[in-house]
Design a protein around this motif. Structure first.
Motif, PDB file in Angstrom:
ATOM      1  N   ARG A 113       0.485  -1.220   0.052  1.00 50.11           N
ATOM      2  CA  ARG A 113       0.082   0.053   0.308  1.00 50.11           C
ATOM      3  C   ARG A 113       0.603   1.303  -0.196  1.00 50.11           C
ATOM      4  N   LEU A 114       1.877   1.284   1.052  1.00 42.38           N
ATOM      5  CA  LEU A 114       3.034   2.759   0.689  1.00 42.38           C
ATOM      6  C   LEU A 114       3.710   2.407  -0.298  1.00 42.38           C
ATOM      7  N   GLN A 115       3.586   1.945  -1.323  1.00 44.24           N
ATOM      8  CA  GLN A 115       4.470   1.725  -2.450  1.00 44.24           C
ATOM      9  C   GLN A 115       3.723   2.401  -3.622  1.00 44.24           C
ATOM     10  N   ASN A 116       2.648   1.235  -3.678  1.00 43.53           N
ATOM     11  CA  ASN A 116       1.522   2.107  -4.524  1.00 43.53           C
ATOM     12  C   ASN A 116       0.470   3.156  -4.084  1.00 43.53           C
ATOM     13  N   ASP A 117       0.449   3.297  -2.975  1.00 41.88           N
ATOM     14  CA  ASP A 117      -0.573   4.474  -2.355  1.00 41.88           C
ATOM     15  C   ASP A 117      -0.052   6.274  -2.125  1.00 41.88           C
ATOM     16  N   VAL A 118       1.242   5.353  -1.676  1.00 42.60           N
ATOM     17  CA  VAL A 118       1.924   6.893  -0.780  1.00 42.60           C
ATOM     18  C   VAL A 118       3.061   7.617  -1.850  1.00 42.60           C
ATOM     19  N   PHE A 119       4.575   6.939  -1.713  1.00 43.14           N
ATOM     20  CA  PHE A 119       5.865   6.476  -2.077  1.00 43.14           C
ATOM     21  C   PHE A 119       5.133   6.929  -3.974  1.00 43.14           C
ATOM     22  N   ASN A 120       4.361   6.458  -4.742  1.00 44.25           N
ATOM     23  CA  ASN A 120       4.141   6.783  -6.352  1.00 44.25           C
ATOM     24  C   ASN A 120       3.846   8.098  -6.353  1.00 44.25           C
ATOM     25  N   LYS A 121       3.031   9.050  -5.228  1.00 44.18           N
ATOM     26  CA  LYS A 121       2.272  10.479  -6.345  1.00 44.18           C
ATOM     27  C   LYS A 121       3.475  11.231  -6.322  1.00 44.18           C
ATOM     28  N   LYS A 122       3.204  11.736  -7.370  1.00 46.80           N
ATOM     29  CA  LYS A 122       3.686  12.724  -7.998  1.00 46.80           C
ATOM     30  C   LYS A 122       3.485  14.300  -7.643  1.00 46.80           C
ATOM     31  N   THR A 123       5.121  14.542  -6.724  1.00 50.81           N
ATOM     32  CA  THR A 123       4.772  15.809  -6.384  1.00 50.81           C
ATOM     33  C   THR A 123       6.163  16.969  -6.534  1.00 50.81           C
ATOM     34  N   LEU A 162      10.054  11.148  -3.633  1.00 51.35           N
ATOM     35  CA  LEU A 162       9.607  10.357  -2.782  1.00 51.35           C
ATOM     36  C   LEU A 162      10.028  11.060  -1.329  1.00 51.35           C
ATOM     37  N   CYS A 163      11.185  11.763  -1.086  1.00 49.06           N
ATOM     38  CA  CYS A 163      11.130  12.284   0.210  1.00 49.06           C
ATOM     39  C   CYS A 163      10.267  13.205   0.714  1.00 49.06           C
ATOM     40  N   LEU A 164       9.545  13.647  -0.502  1.00 52.78           N
ATOM     41  CA  LEU A 164       8.564  14.647   0.035  1.00 52.78           C
ATOM     42  C   LEU A 164       6.789  13.292   0.620  1.00 52.78           C
ATOM     43  N   ASN A 165       7.203  12.402  -0.231  1.00 45.59           N
ATOM     44  CA  ASN A 165       5.956  11.912   0.100  1.00 45.59           C
ATOM     45  C   ASN A 165       6.338  11.027   1.098  1.00 45.59           C
ATOM     46  N   TYR A 166       6.914  10.856   1.885  1.00 43.72           N
ATOM     47  CA  TYR A 166       7.625  10.358   2.961  1.00 43.72           C
ATOM     48  C   TYR A 166       7.250  11.601   3.922  1.00 43.72           C
ATOM     49  N   ALA A 171       4.392  10.925   7.020  1.00 38.91           N
ATOM     50  CA  ALA A 171       4.394  10.785   8.670  1.00 38.91           C
ATOM     51  C   ALA A 171       3.755  12.039   9.154  1.00 38.91           C
ATOM     52  N   CYS A 172       2.977  12.697   8.483  1.00 35.54           N
ATOM     53  CA  CYS A 172       3.294  14.146   8.957  1.00 35.54           C
ATOM     54  C   CYS A 172       1.469  14.148   8.958  1.00 35.54           C
ATOM     55  N   GLN A 173       0.356  12.761   7.906  1.00 31.23           N
ATOM     56  CA  GLN A 173      -0.299  12.494   7.571  1.00 31.23           C
ATOM     57  C   GLN A 173      -0.781  11.685   8.541  1.00 31.23           C
ATOM     58  N   ASN A 174       0.182   9.791   8.853  1.00 30.53           N
ATOM     59  CA  ASN A 174      -0.149   9.010   9.792  1.00 30.53           C
ATOM     60  C   ASN A 174       1.115   8.658  10.464  1.00 30.53           C
ATOM     61  N   PRO A 175       1.301  10.302  11.287  1.00 32.79           N
ATOM     62  CA  PRO A 175       1.982   9.743  12.868  1.00 32.79           C
ATOM     63  C   PRO A 175       1.931   8.536  13.457  1.00 32.79           C
ATOM     64  N   PHE A 186      12.434  16.279   8.843  1.00 35.90           N
ATOM     65  CA  PHE A 186      12.016  17.229   8.433  1.00 35.90           C
ATOM     66  C   PHE A 186      10.609  16.158   9.423  1.00 35.90           C
ATOM     67  N   ALA A 187       9.925  14.722   8.793  1.00 34.84           N
ATOM     68  CA  ALA A 187       8.464  14.571   8.857  1.00 34.84           C
ATOM     69  C   ALA A 187       8.486  14.592  10.386  1.00 34.84           C
ATOM     70  N   ASN A 188       9.703  14.753  11.120  1.00 33.83           N
ATOM     71  CA  ASN A 188       9.386  14.230  13.147  1.00 33.83           C
ATOM     72  C   ASN A 188       9.324  15.683  13.673  1.00 33.83           C
ATOM     73  N   LEU A 189       9.726  16.507  13.141  1.00 34.05           N
ATOM     74  CA  LEU A 189       9.991  18.253  13.522  1.00 34.05           C
ATOM     75  C   LEU A 189       8.495  18.604  12.523  1.00 34.05           C
ATOM     76  N   ILE A 190       8.004  18.370  11.255  1.00 38.22           N
ATOM     77  CA  ILE A 190       7.056  19.443  11.115  1.00 38.22           C
ATOM     78  C   ILE A 190       5.533  18.135  11.895  1.00 38.22           C
ATOM     79  N   ALA A 191       5.530  16.630  12.019  1.00 39.04           N
ATOM     80  CA  ALA A 191       4.194  16.243  12.862  1.00 39.04           C
ATOM     81  C   ALA A 191       4.399  17.223  13.831  1.00 39.04           C
TER      82      ALA A 191
END
Length: 188
Positions: free
Chosen positions: A65-75, A83-87, A91-95, A153-158
Motif C-alpha cells: 500500500r505504501l509503495q502504490n498509494d503513498v510513494f508513487n504520488k507525483k509531487t 520520494l522524500c516529500l511523499n515520505y 509521516a505528517c498525515q499518518n504519524p 523534517f517528518a518528525n519536526l513537522i509532525a
C-alpha cells in the motif's frame, strides 16, 4: 453440524494493523491479538501457520500500500525529492503508522523496512538521467543522506516544532542531494 467461518484472513490482517498502530509490533502475539479482537487464537492459526507468517503478510500488505498509494504520488519532477516529500507527507498525515513502520522494530526481520525503502528508492531512480549512472556506494549514500534529512523534517513537522514551506523543504533537499553527490565524487 459444522460451524460457519466468521473470521477471515482480511479481518485478522486489518485488526493486526490497528493493533500494531495502537500498541506496537513487538506486542503483536497470538494471545495479544486474539484478546484485542475478542476471539480465541484458533481463527488466527486457522488462517496463518504461525505469528511470523501473519507478521510477514501484514508488513508485506502495508509495504504494498505504501509503495502504490503513498510513494508513487507525483509531487516533484526529481524522483528523489518526490520520494522524500511523499515520505514527509506520509509521516505528517499518518504519524502513528509512520512511527510503527519506520521507528519501531518489527521482530526478527528488522531489516525489511530498510530493504523495502532501498528497493523503492532504487526503482524510482533507475531510469532518471540524473541518477541512473550512480554506483551502489553513491546510491546508498544518497538514500542514507536523504532518508536522514526526510526523517528529521517528518518528525519536526509532525510534532509542530517547525513549519517550513514546501519550497524550503525542496531547497534543503536539493542542497543535500548535491552535497552527497559531491562528497561521493571527491572520494573517487
Amino acid at each position: 453440524m459444522a460451524r460457519n467461518k466468521t473470521i477471515f484472513k482480511e479481518d485478522i490482517l486489518r485488526a493486526a494493523e490497528q493493533f500494531i498502530t495502537e500498541k506496537s509490533p513487538s506486542e503483536l502475539t497470538a494471545r495479544g491479538l486474539s484478546k484485542y479482537m475478542n476471539i480465541s487464537t484458533q481463527p488466527l492459526y486457522a488462517e496463518f501457520e504461525n505469528m511470523a507468517a501473519l507478521k510477514r503478510e501484514l508488513f508485506s500488505q502495508i509495504y504494498y500500500r505504501l509503495q502504490n498509494d503513498v510513494f508513487n504520488k507525483k509531487t516533484h519532477e526529481d524522483p528523489v525529492i518526490n520520494l522524500c516529500l511523499n515520505y514527509i507527507n506520509f509521516a505528517c498525515q499518518n504519524p502513528k503508522l509512520f512511527k510503527t513502520i519506520y521507528l519501531e522494530k518489527h521482530g526478527e526481520d528488522s531489516h525489511s523496512v530498510n530493504e523495502f525503502s532501498y528497493n523503492i528508492f532504487r526503482t524510482l531512480i533507475q531510469d532518471d538521467p540524473t541518477y541512473y549512472k550512480l554506483t551502489e556506494t553513491q546510491i546508498n549514500s544518497l538514500l542514507t543522506g536523504t532518508w536522514v534529512i526526510s526523517t528529521g523534517f517528518a518528525n519536526l513537522i509532525a510534532s509542530s516544532t517547525i513549519h517550513p514551506s514546501q519550497f524550503e523543504i525542496i531547497s534543503f533537499l536539493k542542497d543535500a542531494i548535491n552535497d552527497v553527490l559531491q562528497m561521493e565524487i571527491s572520494k573517487s
